[in-house]
Scaffold this motif. Structure first.
Motif, PDB file in Angstrom:
ATOM      1  N   ASP A  77       0.833  -1.199   0.000  1.00 31.04           N
ATOM      2  CA  ASP A  77       0.000   0.000   0.000  1.00 31.04           C
ATOM      3  C   ASP A  77       0.872   1.254   0.000  1.00 31.04           C
ATOM      4  OD1 ASP A  77      -2.139  -1.795   0.286  1.00 31.04           O
ATOM      5  OD2 ASP A  77      -2.042  -1.669   2.476  1.00 31.04           O
ATOM      6  N   PHE A  78       0.291   2.338  -0.486  1.00 28.64           N
ATOM      7  CA  PHE A  78       0.977   3.636  -0.497  1.00 28.64           C
ATOM      8  C   PHE A  78      -0.045   4.681  -0.055  1.00 28.64           C
ATOM      9  CE2 PHE A  78       4.157   6.288  -3.257  1.00 28.64           C
ATOM     10  CZ  PHE A  78       4.466   7.043  -2.138  1.00 28.64           C
ATOM     11  N   PRO A  79      -0.263   4.851   1.243  1.00 26.46           N
ATOM     12  CA  PRO A  79      -1.318   5.749   1.735  1.00 26.46           C
ATOM     13  C   PRO A  79      -1.202   7.183   1.229  1.00 26.46           C
ATOM     14  CG  PRO A  79      -0.531   4.340   3.497  1.00 26.46           C
ATOM     15  CD  PRO A  79       0.396   4.113   2.337  1.00 26.46           C
ATOM     16  N   SER A  80       0.015   7.666   0.966  1.00 23.48           N
ATOM     17  CA  SER A  80       0.178   9.056   0.538  1.00 23.48           C
ATOM     18  C   SER A  80       0.574   9.179  -0.927  1.00 23.48           C
ATOM     19  CB  SER A  80       1.227   9.759   1.408  1.00 23.48           C
ATOM     20  OG  SER A  80       2.479   9.109   1.305  1.00 23.48           O
ATOM     21  N   GLY A  81       0.297   8.151  -1.712  1.00 27.55           N
ATOM     22  CA  GLY A  81       0.678   8.223  -3.114  1.00 27.55           C
ATOM     23  C   GLY A  81       0.022   7.162  -3.959  1.00 27.55           C
ATOM     24  N   ALA A  82       0.614   6.908  -5.118  1.00 31.67           N
ATOM     25  CA  ALA A  82       0.073   5.947  -6.078  1.00 31.67           C
ATOM     26  C   ALA A  82       1.218   5.155  -6.682  1.00 31.67           C
ATOM     27  CB  ALA A  82      -0.698   6.666  -7.182  1.00 31.67           C
ATOM     28  N   TRP A  83       0.959   3.876  -6.953  1.00 33.89           N
ATOM     29  CA  TRP A  83       1.943   3.047  -7.651  1.00 33.89           C
ATOM     30  C   TRP A  83       1.774   3.248  -9.151  1.00 33.89           C
ATOM     31  CZ3 TRP A  83       5.244   2.497  -4.266  1.00 33.89           C
ATOM     32  CH2 TRP A  83       4.964   2.068  -2.973  1.00 33.89           C
ATOM     33  N   THR A  84       2.871   3.488  -9.831  1.00 38.71           N
ATOM     34  CA  THR A  84       2.820   3.852 -11.239  1.00 38.71           C
ATOM     35  C   THR A  84       3.351   2.773 -12.173  1.00 38.71           C
ATOM     36  OG1 THR A  84       4.988   4.921 -11.049  1.00 38.71           O
ATOM     37  CG2 THR A  84       3.033   6.300 -10.670  1.00 38.71           C
ATOM     38  N   HIS A  85       4.230   1.903 -11.690  1.00 38.69           N
ATOM     39  CA  HIS A  85       4.827   0.851 -12.512  1.00 38.69           C
ATOM     40  C   HIS A  85       4.984  -0.418 -11.684  1.00 38.69           C
ATOM     41  CE1 HIS A  85       6.144   4.643 -14.388  1.00 38.69           C
ATOM     42  NE2 HIS A  85       6.135   3.971 -15.528  1.00 38.69           N
ATOM     43  N   TRP A  86       4.949  -1.575 -12.372  1.00 35.34           N
ATOM     44  CA  TRP A  86       5.136  -2.838 -11.656  1.00 35.34           C
ATOM     45  C   TRP A  86       5.420  -3.965 -12.649  1.00 35.34           C
ATOM     46  CZ3 TRP A  86       0.607  -0.090 -11.915  1.00 35.34           C
ATOM     47  CH2 TRP A  86      -0.426  -0.646 -12.684  1.00 35.34           C
ATOM     48  N   THR A 103      -4.265   9.056  -3.892  1.00 32.18           N
ATOM     49  CA  THR A 103      -3.719   8.577  -2.629  1.00 32.18           C
ATOM     50  C   THR A 103      -4.214   7.156  -2.398  1.00 32.18           C
ATOM     51  OG1 THR A 103      -5.593   9.421  -1.336  1.00 32.18           O
ATOM     52  CG2 THR A 103      -3.706  10.895  -1.629  1.00 32.18           C
ATOM     53  N   ASN A 104      -3.672   6.540  -1.346  1.00 33.74           N
ATOM     54  CA  ASN A 104      -4.046   5.168  -0.993  1.00 33.74           C
ATOM     55  C   ASN A 104      -3.831   4.201  -2.147  1.00 33.74           C
ATOM     56  OD1 ASN A 104      -4.626   5.351   1.699  1.00 33.74           O
ATOM     57  ND2 ASN A 104      -6.797   5.754   1.418  1.00 33.74           N
ATOM     58  N   GLY A 105      -2.662   4.324  -2.773  1.00 27.73           N
ATOM     59  CA  GLY A 105      -2.317   3.399  -3.838  1.00 27.73           C
ATOM     60  C   GLY A 105      -2.166   1.980  -3.313  1.00 27.73           C
ATOM     61  N   HIS A 106      -2.466   1.025  -4.177  1.00 27.74           N
ATOM     62  CA  HIS A 106      -2.390  -0.386  -3.777  1.00 27.74           C
ATOM     63  C   HIS A 106      -1.980  -1.248  -4.965  1.00 27.74           C
ATOM     64  CE1 HIS A 106      -3.377  -4.256  -1.994  1.00 27.74           C
ATOM     65  NE2 HIS A 106      -4.076  -4.532  -3.080  1.00 27.74           N
ATOM     66  N   LEU A 107      -1.136  -2.234  -4.693  1.00 21.58           N
ATOM     67  CA  LEU A 107      -0.806  -3.287  -5.650  1.00 21.58           C
ATOM     68  C   LEU A 107      -0.942  -4.628  -4.957  1.00 21.58           C
ATOM     69  CD1 LEU A 107       2.433  -2.035  -7.486  1.00 21.58           C
ATOM     70  CD2 LEU A 107       0.249  -2.573  -8.562  1.00 21.58           C
ATOM     71  N   GLY A 108      -1.459  -5.605  -5.685  1.00 24.58           N
ATOM     72  CA  GLY A 108      -1.587  -6.938  -5.123  1.00 24.58           C
ATOM     73  C   GLY A 108      -1.199  -7.992  -6.146  1.00 24.58           C
ATOM     74  N   TRP A 109      -0.427  -8.976  -5.720  1.00 24.78           N
ATOM     75  CA  TRP A 109      -0.003 -10.073  -6.593  1.00 24.78           C
ATOM     76  C   TRP A 109      -0.466 -11.408  -6.019  1.00 24.78           C
ATOM     77  CZ3 TRP A 109       3.487  -6.102  -5.518  1.00 24.78           C
ATOM     78  CH2 TRP A 109       4.043  -5.423  -6.614  1.00 24.78           C
TER      79      TRP A 109
END
Length: 373
Positions: A77-86, A103-109
């Motif tokens: 999680d990224f509560p103060s941002g966003a995930w842009t690449h993965w 805000t509250n960016g999230h990635l799940g695998w």
């Protein structure tokens, strides 16, 4: 019967910000220094990227060590941002519903782990790709549902947040304020290829260090890289993981002109700032992040200001100065735009391809400016 080996998860990465000469973290820290491989997945910039970010989370990679195949669920999680690449492909990517925009960016695998094998079918890389260093670690292969394979999970993001260390480049010959304990601090200045530096083993929470731009001594890239590598190992990374981090960022950390501060952040800060969830729970979880602050000095501000004001009369001469700022040109322009008389000129430069795409030449830039871009 052979004793089962522990399930181990290790992670490393860098968080980058740029401090203005007044110590204020500058917006616009969003550009890439080295291109990512074409196979990396990217979010749509107009939907999730924070506007004028102040912090860039670069190349966090997560390694897994297992002696048997296993299915693993991973979320970050990224509560103060966003995930842009993965990479590999994520089962879920975006932000938590109901949260504020960007805000509250999230990635799940959902990934299948397999012990490392020389027959792993990994995506091809360009010969000069920095991605290859992260692969030089014999971790388990990660395989996602669509068949994408790598030796780690990679992600990158942008945030509207500050690092827990503040840099005031011009106050008391440079002031550093640590709000959390940090290790292996590196004070580094490179000017016209000449490198000087000073190590500080550790700073306590609340400690203030003045004179960070003084007392620097000549050094070699190898010497500084070894100092940082040893600190990364002491923080819990395996030696090949530590070398992978340093080799990935070697040119960016130690070979580009500018004044910068590097330091190893405590895992407790990382766990709060970008929470990581792994199921089943590993027997060991180590997360080592390097904080990096680029310090904008008044001398560098004046250099860019002179290039802006003189560009119209001599584009060829002043383009080199602007292009040399690389991905830091946008934050520097945003700092200079705080001066009312420079704001219109800075805004015109901010709209050019030199800033937005990181590519141009003197003639193309002059033409864009004449067209009022």
């Amino acid at each position: 019967m052979q004793k089962p080996q522990p399930f181990i998860v290790h992670e490393w990465g860098t968080f980058l910000a740029i401090a203005g000469s007044n110590g204020v973290t500058l917006e616009g820290m969003s550009h890439e220094e080295h291109p990512l491989p074409d196979f990396v997945h990217a979010a749509k910039a107009d939907s999730v990227f924070p506007k004028w970010p102040t912090l860039k989370g670069e190349t966090p990679v997560i390694y897994f060590y297992t002696d048997k195949p296993r299915k693993v669920l991973v979320g970050v999680d990224f509560p103060s941002g966003a995930w842009t690449h993965w990479f590999p492909s994520a089962a879920s990517a975006g932000r938590f519903s109901g949260s504020a925009p960007n805000t509250n960016g999230h990635l799940g695998w959902i990934t299948q782990l397999a012990p490392p094998s020389p027959t792993d079918s990994l995506p091809e890389l360009a010969a000069d790709s920095l991605w290859r260093f992260a692969r030089q670690v014999p971790a388990a292969a990660t395989v996602t549902s669509n068949g994408e394979v790598e030796r780690f999970l990679f992600y990158r993001g942008l945030g509207k947040a500050n690092l827990p260390v503040e840099l005031f480049p011009e106050k008391n010959a440079g002031r550093l304020v640590a709000h959390v304990p940090v290790q292996r601090v590196i004070l580094l200045n490179i000017e016209q290829g000449k490198l000087t530096w000073r190590p500080v083993i550790a700073l306590k929470a609340g400690q203030i260090l003045d004179g960070v731009r003084t007392g620097l001594r000549p050094g070699s890239v190898e010497e500084i890289a070894l100092y940082l590598t040893r600190g990364l190992i002491q923080s819990g990374l395996f030696p090949d993981e530590a070398r992978a981090l340093v080799n990935t960022w070697r040119s960016s950390y130690f070979e580009h002109d500018g004044f910068r501060v590097l330091f190893i952040l405590p895992q407790a800060w990382t766990d709060r700032f970008i929470p990581l969830h792994v199921r089943p729970q590993p027997d060991q979880l180590v997360r080592v992040m390097v904080g990096r602050i680029e310090g904008l000095t008044k001398k560098r501000e004046a250099l860019v200001r002179a290039a802006l004001l003189g560009f119209a009369s001599n584009p060829e001469k002043h383009f080199a100065t602007l292009a040399a700022q690389g991905r830091y040109l946008e934050p520097i322009l945003r700092r200079l735009a705080q001066t009312p008389s420079l704001k219109p000129l800075c805004e015109r430069f901010l709209a050019t391809e030199l800033v937005t795409k990181g590519r141009s030449d003197a003639r193309a830039l002059a033409e864009q400016l004449r067209l009022g871009v």
